[in-house]
Design a protein around this motif. Structure first.
Motif, mmCIF file in Angstrom:
data_model
loop_
_atom_site.group_PDB
_atom_site.id
_atom_site.type_symbol
_atom_site.label_atom_id
_atom_site.label_comp_id
_atom_site.label_asym_id
_atom_site.label_seq_id
_atom_site.Cartn_x
_atom_site.Cartn_y
_atom_site.Cartn_z
ATOM 1 N N VAL A 92 1.004 -1.081 0.214
ATOM 2 C CA VAL A 92 0.094 0.065 0.087
ATOM 3 C C VAL A 92 1.068 1.660 0.568
ATOM 4 O O VAL A 92 -0.089 2.579 -0.134
ATOM 5 N N ALA A 93 1.778 1.280 0.422
ATOM 6 C CA ALA A 93 3.123 2.363 0.934
ATOM 7 C C ALA A 93 3.626 2.467 0.041
ATOM 8 O O ALA A 93 3.997 3.775 -0.698
ATOM 9 N N ALA A 94 3.689 1.698 -0.496
ATOM 10 C CA ALA A 94 5.569 1.897 -1.921
ATOM 11 C C ALA A 94 5.561 0.922 -3.228
ATOM 12 O O ALA A 94 6.238 1.095 -4.534
ATOM 13 N N MET A 95 4.328 0.700 -3.877
ATOM 14 C CA MET A 95 3.434 -0.054 -5.124
ATOM 15 C C MET A 95 2.488 0.220 -5.455
ATOM 16 O O MET A 95 2.132 0.322 -5.234
ATOM 17 N N PRO A 96 2.592 0.115 -7.273
ATOM 18 C CA PRO A 96 1.820 0.959 -7.465
ATOM 19 C C PRO A 96 0.433 -0.531 -7.406
ATOM 20 O O PRO A 96 0.439 -0.877 -7.141
ATOM 21 N N ARG A 97 -0.819 0.249 -7.628
ATOM 22 C CA ARG A 97 -2.285 0.060 -7.726
ATOM 23 C C ARG A 97 -2.156 -1.457 -8.529
ATOM 24 O O ARG A 97 -2.550 -2.011 -8.456
ATOM 25 N N SER A 98 -1.149 -0.714 -9.999
ATOM 26 C CA SER A 98 -1.559 -2.307 -11.115
ATOM 27 C C SER A 98 -1.514 -3.670 -10.518
ATOM 28 O O SER A 98 -0.993 -4.860 -10.906
#
Length: 681
Positions: A92-98
Motif C-alpha cells: 500500500v505504501a510503496a507499490m503501484p496500484r497495478s
C-alpha cells in the motif's frame, strides 16, 4: 522398539546455513538476477535434518503426528504471517496500484504454502529485483519446503509401520527411487519448460531427497577421518562458487544443481573431523552464526524490502548506499522477528499444544488466505470497472481522441474534456500466445488476429516489445479489413542478422535461438502477403568493418530481410514510435507527475522538442538496401511539427516512456491500415 541413540549434532550445518543465506541475500542485492544456489543448499539441508529427526523419533516411538505438525507449522507460520503483514503494508505504501491484485493473491498463496504453483499459474519467472517484480517470489522455496514437511512425516510413519525393524533400509530404497524419478523429471522439464521446472515441487524433490538419503546412510557414507577436512573444504568451495560459475535461473533444478546441493552434502559428510585444518572453525565464526540464527526471518524480509525500495524510488537497480539501507533494515527486522516471534513460539506449550495447536494454525492460515483472496477480488473488480469505463469512453469518442486529433481531417471534432486513464485500459493482447518472453527453452509463439480462413490478405508482424505494443492496432485493422494478421514477438529481440550488444550473453543466445525458430517458421508458412517489422530504436547491434551504429543496425536488418524465402513478398518496416523517455525511473519521477498535475494541459506543458525524442531505428537505411522493402512513418501521429507530447487527444501516449499505451495504439489503426493497404495494392 528400543530407544534409538540421539544423533550427534553436526555443528558445521549451522554455519553452512548462515553462508548459504548470506549468498542468497548478496546475490539478490547485487547479482542482477543470478541465482546463488543458496536455496538449493537449504532444500538439501532440510531433507537431511527433517529425515534424521523423524527417523530417530519414529524408531524410538516418540513421534506424535498431531503435535509434530502443530509445532512445525506454528514455528514456520508465525514469522511468515508477520512478514506477509509487513508486505501488505509495503504494498500500500510503496507499490503501484497495478500490483495490488497480484500481490494479494501471492500473500494468500504464501499463507497456504502453494506460492510455487501460483508462480507457475501466473507465468511469473524468477529474476532480478525491480520495481515491478513480485515482492513474494522468494516464497516459492518456503512453499516447496512446506509441502515436503506436510507429506514427509506421513511417509516416514507409514514406511516405519510396514518395515518394522528395517526402517532405515526400506526408507532409503523409497527415497532413492523417488529422488531418481524427481531428478530425471527435473532434467526433462528443464528442457521442456525451464520456467515451470524452477518452481515445480516434483522437480525440486530430488534436492530434498538427496539430503534425506545422506541422513539415512550417513554412517555408511562417511569417509575416513583423515580425508574429511578436504571433502568439507571442497563442498564449501562448491557452495560458495555456484552463483559465480552457474546461471542457476537457467540451469536449476536440473543436473547442474548438483553443484550447490552436492557441495552442501560434502560439507555434511566431511563434518566431525578431529583435524584442526577443516572448515569447522570458519563455519563457527560469530558473523555466520548470527546470520544462521536469523536466517529464516532474514530470508523472508530482505526481498519485499528490496522490491518496495525499488518501487518507491522508481529505480531499476539498487545502488550500493541503498543496498546498505535495505540490508540493514532486513537484518534489524529479522532480528526483531527472531527475538520476539520465532523464539517465543518454539517455547509454546500446554494448554496451546497437541490437537488445539494443530487445528488453530491451519484455521488462521486459511482465514488469512481467504481474506487476502477476497481483497484481491475486490481490487481486481475495481480495476476492471475502471478499465471498462476507459475503454467505453474511448469507443464513445472514437475518431476524436489520440492519434486522430493530429489528423487535419478531424479538425473541429469534439473529444472528452478529461484525460482518459490509458494505463487502466491495458489488457494483455491475446494472453501469451503472441509473446515470447523469459521462457527457457525458447518457444516461438504466434497468435492470429482476424479470420483464420477466407481472408484476402495474410500478414506476419515480427519484432520485439514494440511490435507487441501494436497488437491493439493490428487487431483493429484485421477486424475492419477482414485481414489475417499473425503476430510473433520476442522480448528484447527482433529480426536482425546481427546480435544485440549491451545485453547479457544468455539474452543474446536466447534471441539467436528465437531468430532461428523464426527462420524455420518462415520456411514452412507459405501464403504470407507481407512481413510487418518493427523494433525499439534504443537497441544497438554488432558493427563490422568500421560501421557506425546506425549503419550496423540498417545492414543487419537488410541481411535478415534478404534471407526471407520469397523475395517477392514485401517487407514493410514500421518506424519506431518516439522514445519520450528512455528511463522508466525518470519517466515515473518526472514525466508521470507532470501528466498527473497538468491533466489535459500536459499536451503542451509536458511536451519536448521533436528532435529530442524521435530517433533513427535503422529502417530507412535498411529499406534502401533491400529490394521490395517499404517504410511506414507514423511520427506525425505522435508529434506536432516541433514538439512531441506524452498526452495527445485526451489519451496518455506512453506507459513507461518508450512503450505506448494500448488505447493509444488502437487510435493508430486507421492510419497504419491505410498505409499498409496502399503498399499492397
Amino acid at each position: 522398539m528400543p530407544d534409538a541413540p540421539r544423533p550427534q549434532r553436526i555443528a558445521e550445518i549451522h554455519g553452512l546455513r548462515g553462508l548459504a543465506l548470506a549468498l542468497v541475500v548478496v546475490f539478490h542485492l547485487f547479482g542482477n538476477g543470478r541465482v546463488s544456489g543458496g536455496v538449493d543448499v537449504f532444500l538439501a539441508l532440510t531433507g537431511f535434518l527433517v529425515t534424521r529427526s523423524l527417523v530417530r523419533r519414529v524408531t524410538s516411538s516418540e513421534l506424535r503426528l498431531a503435535d509434530h505438525y502443530g509445532r512445525t507449522f506454528l514455528r514456520l507460520s508465525a514469522p511468515t504471517l508477520v512478514v506477509l503483514a509487513g508486505t501488505a503494508v509495503l504494498m500500500v505504501a510503496a507499490m503501484p496500484r497495478s500490483m495490488w491484485g497480484s500481490t494479494l493473491r501471492e500473500i494468500a498463496a504464501s499463507a497456504a504454502y502453494v506460492l510455487n504453483w501460483e508462480m507457475i499459474r501466473s507465468q511469473l519467472a524468477y529474476g532480478a529485483a525491480g520495481p515491478s517484480a513480485s515482492p513474494l517470489q522468494h516464497f516459492w522455496s518456503l512453499a516447496v519446503q512446506g509441502q515436503f514437511l506436510l507429506v514427509w512425516p506421513v511417509v516416514v510413519v507409514v514406511v516405519g509401520r510396514l518395515a518394522r525393524g528395517r526402517l532405515r533400509l526400506v526408507l532409503a530404497l523409497v527415497v532413492a527411487v523417488g529422488t531418481l524419478a524427481s531428478f530425471v523429471f527435473a532434467w526433462w522439464l528443464g528442457v521442456a519448460d525451464q520456467q515451470v521446472a524452477y518452481f515445480h515441487t516434483g522437480a525440486r524433490f530430488w534436492e530434498l531427497g538427496l539430503g534425506a538419503l545422506v541422513a539415512l546412510r550417513l554412517d555408511h557414507l562417511r569417509p575416513p577421518d583423515a580425508i574429511r577436512p578436504a571433502l568439507a573444504w571442497l563442498g564449501l568451495l562448491l557452495v560458495a562458487s555456484s552463483g559465480f560459475v552457474l546461471d542457476g535461473a537457467a540451469l536449476f533444478p536440473g543436473p547442474w544443481a548438483l553443484w550447490p546441493v552436492g557441495g552442501a552434502l560434502l560439507v555434511v559428510l566431511g563434518s566431525g573431523s578431529s583435524a584442526r585444518w577443516g572448515p569447522q572453525h570458519l563455519l563457527a565464526i560469530r558473523p555466520l552464526r548470527f546470520v544462521a540464527d536469523i536466517s529464516f526471518p532474514l530470508y523472508l524480509w530482505h526481498w519485499p524490502l528490496l522490491v518496495a525500495w525499488l518501487s518507491w524510488t522508481y529505480a531499476t537497480r539498487i545502488t550500493l548506499p541503498a543496498a546498505v539501507v535495505v540490508l540493514s533494515a532486513s537484518v534489524a527486522l529479522a532480528w526483531l522477528t527472531h527475538r520476539f516471534v520465532e523464539l517465543p513460539v518454539t517455547r509454546v506449550g500446554p494448554p496451546f499444544a497437541g490437537l488445539r495447536r494443530l487445528v488453530t494454525v491451519p484455521v488462521v492460515l486459511a482465514l488469512v488466505a481467504a481474506g487476502t483472496l477476497t481483497g484481491a477480488a475486490e481490487v481486481e473488480r475495481q480495476d476492471a470497472a475502471a478499465r471498462q469505463a476507459a475503454v467505453e469512453a474511448a469507443k464513445r469518442y472514437a475518431g476524436c481522441i489520440g492519434a486522430a486529433t493530429l489528423d487535419p481531417a478531424t479538425a473541429g471534432c469534439e473529444g472528452p474534456d478529461r484525460l482518459l486513464d490509458a494505463s487502466l485500459g491495458y489488457q494483455a493482447p491475446d494472453g501469451s500466445d503472441c509473446w515470447s518472453n523469459k521462457e527457457r527453452p525458447v518457444r516461438f509463439k504466434v497468435c492470429t488476429l482476424g479470420p483464420s480462413r477466407g481472408y484476402p490478405r495474410r500478414l506476419l508482424a515480427i519484432g520485439d516489445s514494440h511490435n507487441h505494443q501494436l497488437v491493439p492496432a493490428y487487431r483493429e485493422i484485421a477486424e475492419r479489413r477482414g485481414w489475417r494478421i499473425d503476430v510473433a514477438s520476442r522480448a528484447g529481440c527482433h529480426w536482425n542478422a546481427r546480435d544485440r550488444v549491451g545485453s547479457p550473453r544468455t539474452t543474446v543466445d536466447l534471441c539467436r535461438e528465437w531468430k532461428s525458430q523464426l527462420a524455420a517458421y518462415l520456411e514452412t508458412e507459405p501464403g504470407i502477403d507481407a512481413y510487418l517489422v518493427i523494433h525499439s530504436s534504443q537497441i544497438a547491434v554488432e558493427a563490422h568493418d568500421g560501421e557506425t551504429p546506425g549503419e550496423a543496425l540498417s545492414n543487419g536488418l537488410a541481411e535478415a530481410w534478404a534471407s526471407r524465402p520469397d523475395p517477392t513478398v514485401p517487407v514493410i518496416a514500421i518506424r519506431d514510435s518516439p522514445i519520450f523517455e528512455g528511463s522508466t525511473t525518470r519517466f515515473a519521477r518526472v514525466v508521470q507527475p507532470c501528466i498527473d498535475d497538468a491533466g489535459l494541459a500536459a499536451a503542451t506543458s509536458c511536451a519536448r522538442d521533436r528532435k529530442q525524442v524521435v530517433r533513427d531505428d535503422g529502417t530507412a537505411g535498411a529499406t534502401r538496401l533491400t529490394a521490395n522493402a517499404h517504410r511506414i512513418d507514423l511520427t506525425d501521429y505522435f508529434c506536432r511539427a516541433e514538439t512531441c507530447s506524452p498526452v495527445v487527444g485526451s489519451l496518455q501516449v506512453y506507459q513507461d516512456g518508450f512503450h505506448i499505451s494500448p488505447l493509444y495504439a488502437a487510435t493508430l489503426a486507421p492510419y497504419l491500415g491505410d498505409r499498409i493497404a496502399k503498399i499492397l495494392r
